[in-house]
Design a protein around this motif. Structure first.
Motif, short mmCIF file in Angstrom:
data_model
loop_
_atom_site.label_atom_id
_atom_site.label_comp_id
_atom_site.label_asym_id
_atom_site.label_seq_id
_atom_site.Cartn_x
_atom_site.Cartn_y
_atom_site.Cartn_z
N PRO A 20 52.29 37.53 40.53
CA PRO A 20 50.85 37.56 40.90
C PRO A 20 49.92 37.41 39.71
CG PRO A 20 52.05 39.24 42.11
CD PRO A 20 53.00 38.70 41.09
N GLU A 24 47.43 34.14 38.63
CA GLU A 24 46.00 34.33 38.38
C GLU A 24 45.62 33.81 36.99
OE1 GLU A 24 45.41 38.46 39.01
OE2 GLU A 24 45.83 38.35 41.17
N ARG A 55 50.83 33.63 49.07
CA ARG A 55 49.90 33.02 48.12
C ARG A 55 49.67 31.55 48.44
NH1 ARG A 55 48.42 36.56 43.58
NH2 ARG A 55 47.48 34.64 42.78
N GLU A 58 47.03 30.57 50.90
CA GLU A 58 45.65 30.68 50.44
C GLU A 58 45.32 29.70 49.32
OE1 GLU A 58 45.20 34.70 49.23
OE2 GLU A 58 45.43 35.53 51.27
N ASP A 59 46.34 29.12 48.70
CA ASP A 59 46.13 28.24 47.55
C ASP A 59 46.93 26.96 47.74
OD1 ASP A 59 45.77 26.99 45.13
OD2 ASP A 59 46.44 28.67 43.90
#
Length: 254
Positions: A20, A24, A55, A58-59
């Motif tokens: 994570p 980022e 993830r 969302e991306d």
């Protein structure tokens, strides 16, 4: 869909505690660079796959891949490279020790157009003594025998032309010898200093047996590959006179 400039490839096994924050950091570091991220879950026993799927929902830049059985770091990188869409491949280790903030400078150097591979050079290491010792020995022997002019070939952060990478011979542990393999194909490599950080979570999957001794055996194989290679070799293509004339006439049209 327009291909991105860079495909970031991350092999990861049981790295759910590091992924994570790593994702980022990549998003921040490459905010102004068109990119995609391919993470290969190499048969993890933790919740890495569930994390990656959440993830990715969302991306759109994240493309999770998974092995049912562990195949190792080199195979993970090689298979992801086949599916990558970027002009350049940027590799990172999944343990968080490579700093994504170093990527823009490596990419900028690569895009100058005179190199095939830009390798990171860890000036200050944050590893235990055994890992540092085995790397120091392997790097010294490799530099003497392969003469690849790369001080830290084991550093996980690299930027390489995708087309050039796909032309390299595939074998397990090939990721440790990318500079030597690139040079054997007629490419050019440079090294830049990069940051190195302590592992954030989890534990390393490498030890003395699968790092130092395996590396020395693989080095003998790379020496054989380079010795038997006839590349680069200049080749000329025959072009019929009629085709050459037609091409020249088209180029002279107003």
């Amino acid at each position: 869909m327009t291909p991105p400039l860079v495909s970031v490839i991350i092999p990861a096994r049981d790295e759910s505690g590091n992924l994570p924050s790593l994702l980022e950091e990549i998003a921040v570091a490459l905010a102004t660079i068109d990119h995609e991220v391919l993470i290969v879950d190499d048969a993890s026993h933790d919740d890495s796959w569930a994390l990656l799927l959440a993830r990715a929902a969302e991306d759109h830049r994240l493309r999770p891949l998974r092995h049912a059985q562990s195949a190792g770091q080199s195979t993970s990188v090689w298979q992801a490279a086949q599916l990558a869409r970027g002009t350049w491949l940027a590799t990172l280790d999944g343990d968080g020790q490579n700093d994504p903030a170093d990527l823009p400078s490596l990419i900028e150097r690569a895009c100058q157009g005179d190199v095939t591979l830009v390798a990171g050079h860890r000036i200050t290491r944050h590893d235990d003594w055994l890992k540092r010792l085995s790397s120091r020995i392997a790097n010294a022997v490799r530099a003497r025998l392969l003469r690849d002019d790369t001080p830290d070939t084991g550093c996980g952060i690299k930027v390489i032309q995708r087309d050039a990478f796909l032309r390299l011979p595939y074998f397990n542990h090939m990721h440790r010898f990318l500079p030597a393999l690139v040079l054997a194909q007629g490419g050019r490599c440079v090294s830049l200093p990069v940051n190195h950080r302590p592992r954030g979570a989890g534990r390393s999957h490498y030890g003395l047996n699968n790092r130092l001794w395996a590396g020395l055996i693989d080095m003998a194989g790379v020496m054989w590959l380079r010795r038997r290679s006839c590349l680069p070799a200049v080749i000329e293509e025959y072009r019929p006179a009629s085709l050459t004339s037609t091409t020249e006439e088209q180029g002279n049209e107003p």
